[in-house]
Design an enzyme around this catalytic site. Structure first.
Site, short mmCIF file in Angstrom:
data_model
loop_
_atom_site.label_atom_id
_atom_site.label_comp_id
_atom_site.label_asym_id
_atom_site.label_seq_id
_atom_site.Cartn_x
_atom_site.Cartn_y
_atom_site.Cartn_z
N ARG A 1 0.83 -1.22 0.00
CA ARG A 1 0.00 0.00 0.00
C ARG A 1 0.86 1.26 0.00
O ARG A 1 0.45 2.31 -0.44
CB ARG A 1 -0.98 -0.02 1.19
N TYR B 1 -14.03 17.64 -16.61
CA TYR B 1 -14.50 16.26 -16.51
C TYR B 1 -15.57 16.15 -15.41
O TYR B 1 -15.38 16.69 -14.31
CB TYR B 1 -13.31 15.34 -16.23
N ASP C 1 -4.68 19.00 -15.05
CA ASP C 1 -5.04 17.70 -15.62
C ASP C 1 -4.52 17.68 -17.05
O ASP C 1 -5.00 18.42 -17.91
CB ASP C 1 -6.57 17.53 -15.57
N LYS D 1 -6.15 6.39 -19.87
CA LYS D 1 -6.37 6.86 -21.25
C LYS D 1 -5.13 6.60 -22.12
O LYS D 1 -4.83 5.46 -22.41
CB LYS D 1 -6.76 8.34 -21.22
N1 PLP Z 1 -9.59 13.57 -16.14
C1 PLP Z 1 -10.12 13.48 -17.36
C2 PLP Z 1 -9.88 14.59 -18.34
C3 PLP Z 1 -10.89 12.37 -17.72
O1 PLP Z 1 -11.43 12.31 -18.95
C4 PLP Z 1 -11.10 11.35 -16.77
C5 PLP Z 1 -11.92 10.16 -17.10
O2 PLP Z 1 -12.55 10.09 -18.13
C6 PLP Z 1 -10.54 11.48 -15.50
C7 PLP Z 1 -9.78 12.60 -15.22
C8 PLP Z 1 -10.75 10.42 -14.44
O3 PLP Z 1 -9.91 9.33 -14.68
P1 PLP Z 1 -10.28 7.79 -14.27
O4 PLP Z 1 -11.45 7.40 -15.10
O5 PLP Z 1 -9.02 7.06 -14.57
O6 PLP Z 1 -10.61 7.80 -12.82
#
Ligand code: PLP
Length: 373
Positions: free
Chosen positions: A47, A99, A171, A196
């Site tokens: 962990r 998001y 992000d 992604k």
């Molecule tokens: N940030 C963006 C721009 C996203 O498109 C996503 C998910 O689609 C996330 C964060 C969250 O990531 P996760 O689905 O791996 O938790």
């Protein structure tokens, strides 16, 4: 060293015990220590960290030009660990387009930690400056944003944040470090949903934070991850590491495909508008040209005729799948308003496209037949 070379080699030392070129997957949950807990090889309990995850973190820090990285079980786990580490009473600015998961975390959960959230149009530098002047402690950037592909000037926001002693989190999921490196532009922390483009094959979930400095802020989030347990599993770390070796090569093809599709859509009479930073018509094109090496493979577009017309187009696609997520080899389309939960914010006529690695002519032929009905 060129970025492509770094992507192939970062965190990729041949295994010391066997010489294996592909890294071993260490599935151990616990590591031998001395009678008083003395560490033998740096690890104690999974962990907190393990050798496969450590390789990934070394690679992620190198690719984002950061001092240290932390890998998480998902992008959302990474976002939550970072934002819930803000001090109680702090005001966090989040983008008006972002998001859905971040929006829900910020409105439903962060207030329970006494973190105040304010939405701001991060492309409007005067609005950002005013929010910092009013006392905001940190800002979350998502550029290009999901799903409207808005572009925020990272260096300009950093400049404003510095004057008010505020922190900048970014992000970088849509752009990846192949196209954009927010830490080099002055951001404090970069976040990725490695689910992604890093994973790249729609088969492994993960998230990451890369810190500009290995400082108290880093230690606090590392401690939170250790205690709350949002850590990445070793096999997922291995798959992500495997994926990132080909990230630059994939991104170049992804971007070329997306540019062709955006140009095709912009000319099509059944399309009301196209959101793609690579188009000269895009409001953020000049900023994107300055801070990105290419414009990415995410785009969204509004279909003339409203929600029913948009759903009909999505429903007629044959090669392109209707599915959520992005960054995989296969092209995916999604009507965001339908999947955003009880309070959708995306326009009802908007479709979002994650452009994959097929041949662009096949993709355009599929979209063309779906639009012509
Ligand atoms: N940030 C963006 C721009 C996203 O498109 C996503 C998910 O689609 C996330 C964060 C969250 O990531 P996760 O689905 O791996 O938790």
């Amino acid at each position: 060293m060129h970025f492509e070379t770094l992507a192939v080699h970062a965190g990729g030392e041949p295994d010391a015990a066997t010489g294996a070129i592909a890294p071993p997957i260490h599935m151990a949950t616990t590591f031998r220590h001395g009678p008083a807990g003395e560490r033998v090889a740096g690890f104690e309990y999974v962990r907190e960290g393990n050798p496969t995850q450590e390789r990934l973190e070394i690679a992620l820090a190198a690719l984002e030009q950061g001092a240290a990285a932390l890998a998480f079980g998902s992008g959302m786990a990474a976002i939550a660990a970072l934002l819930e580490s803000l001090p109680a009473g702090a005001t966090l600015l989040i983008p008006s387009d972002c998001y859905t998961g971040l929006r829900v975390l910020a409105t439903e959960f962060l207030p329970r930690c006494s973190i105040l959230v304010q939405r701001v149009d991060t492309t409007d530098l005067e609005a950002v400056e005013a929010a910092f002047a009013a006392g905001a402690a940190a800002i979350w950037l998502e550029t290009p944003s999901n799903p409207l592909l808005q572009v925020t000037d990272i260096a300009a926001v950093v400049d404003s944040a510095r004057r008010h002693d505020a922190r900048v989190f970014c992000d970088n999921t849509f752009a990846t470090p192949v196209l954009q490196q927010p830490l080099a532009l002055g951001a404090d922390v970069v976040m990725h949903s490695t689910t992604k483009y890093f994973g790249g094959h729609s088969d492994v979930m993960g998230g990451a934070l890369v810190f500009a400095r290995r400082d108290a802020g880093f230690e606090q989030v590392a401690h939170r991850r250790h205690v709350t347990g949002g850590v990445l599993a070793p096999f997922n770390a291995w798959l992500t590491l495997r994926g990132l070796r080909s990230l630059p090569a994939r991104m170049h093809w992804h971007c070329a495909n997306a540019r062709s599709i955006a140009e095709f859509l912009e000319r099509h009479p059944r399309i009301a508008s196209v959101n793609y930073p690579g188009l000269v018509s895009h409001a953020g094109h000049a900023v994107a040209q300055r801070q990105m090496r290419d414009f990415g493979a995410m785009l969204s577009f509004r279909v003339a005729g409203g929600r029913a017309a948009a759903l009909a187009v999505a429903g007629r696609l044959k090669l392109i799948h209707n599915a959520t997520s992005l960054g995989g080899c296969e092209t995916l389309i999604e009507h965001r308003a339908s999947v955003e939960g009880p309070n959708p914010v995306s326009p009802q006529d908007l479709l979002r496209l994650s452009v994959g690695l097929e041949h662009r002519d096949d993709l355009i032929a599929d979209i063309s037949q779906a639009l012509d009905g």
